[in-house]
Design a protein around this motif. Structure first.
Motif, mmCIF file in Angstrom:
data_model
loop_
_atom_site.group_PDB
_atom_site.id
_atom_site.type_symbol
_atom_site.label_atom_id
_atom_site.label_comp_id
_atom_site.label_asym_id
_atom_site.label_seq_id
_atom_site.Cartn_x
_atom_site.Cartn_y
_atom_site.Cartn_z
ATOM 1 N N ASP A 79 0.847 -1.200 0.000
ATOM 2 C CA ASP A 79 0.000 0.000 0.000
ATOM 3 C C ASP A 79 0.886 1.255 0.000
ATOM 4 O O ASP A 79 0.412 2.354 -0.278
ATOM 5 N N TRP A 80 2.161 1.061 0.294
ATOM 6 C CA TRP A 80 3.118 2.177 0.320
ATOM 7 C C TRP A 80 4.018 2.168 -0.912
ATOM 8 O O TRP A 80 4.989 2.922 -0.964
ATOM 9 N N ARG A 81 3.702 1.314 -1.901
ATOM 10 C CA ARG A 81 4.614 1.144 -3.039
ATOM 11 C C ARG A 81 5.020 2.485 -3.654
ATOM 12 O O ARG A 81 4.175 3.328 -3.939
ATOM 13 N N GLY A 82 6.332 2.656 -3.830
ATOM 14 C CA GLY A 82 6.866 3.862 -4.463
ATOM 15 C C GLY A 82 7.101 5.010 -3.486
ATOM 16 O O GLY A 82 7.926 5.883 -3.741
ATOM 17 N N ARG A 83 6.384 4.975 -2.350
ATOM 18 C CA ARG A 83 6.425 6.136 -1.443
ATOM 19 C C ARG A 83 7.741 6.231 -0.668
ATOM 20 O O ARG A 83 8.045 7.278 -0.101
#
Ligand code: CTP
Length: 141
Positions: free
Chosen positions: A107-111
């Motif tokens: 759900d935090w991908r890339g962040r």
């Protein structure tokens, strides 16, 4: 054991860091912690403070920060916990713990890619059909 060489060619234990609220502990939490731990030798978990949660979500967690820290630290796959007091300090926490890997749910991908200059950043697939928010809603019904 998963060793990496430092700039002098010496091997050291690998440290994994992950962050989260871990309120109303559930199997999705356990699974990400187990998978994070499997990436190296030591898993340190940043538990977000009550104040940080209030600032982010406008409500306090069900369990206060000291209880969430105790519960997570009691898990076999967790070596240590610390309080995450500010999102802006993530880089400092990674450096303080000499993290080799930052592991988070996707759900935090890339962040968190911005930290790939100081550690490996890994995103794990979230465990389907379970979340703290859903559990709280179910109990309220
Ligand atoms: N996580 C997961 N699978 C789930 C729920 C959470 O892998 N089903 C992971 C998140 O991706 C995060 C960590 O567990 O890396 C901590 O998540 P947290 O936000 O504390 O839990 P949630 O259940 O997502 O809480 P909420 O519903 O309040 O957002």
């Amino acid at each position: 054991m998963d060793f990496v060489s430092d700039s002098l060619g010496c091997e050291h234990m690998t440290t994994i860091l992950t962050f989260g609220t871990f309120d109303v502990l559930h199997v999705g939490h356990l699974r990400i912690l187990e998978r994070a731990a499997s990436l190296g030798d030591r898993l340190a978990v940043g538990i977000s403070s009550d104040a940080l949660n209030f600032a982010k979500k406008g409500r306090l967690p069900v369990f206060p920060q000291n209880e969430r820290m105790r519960l997570v630290s009691a898990l076999r796959c967790v070596d240590s916990v610390f309080l995450e007091e500010s999102l802006a300090q993530k880089r400092d926490y990674l450096l303080q713990h000499a993290a080799d890997v930052l592991a988070m749910g996707d759900d935090w991908r890339g962040r968190f890619d911005e930290y790939s200059d100081i550690c490996r950043v890994v995103y794990f697939e979230r465990t389907p059909s379970v979340s703290t928010t859903e559990i709280i809603e179910k109990i309220r019904l």
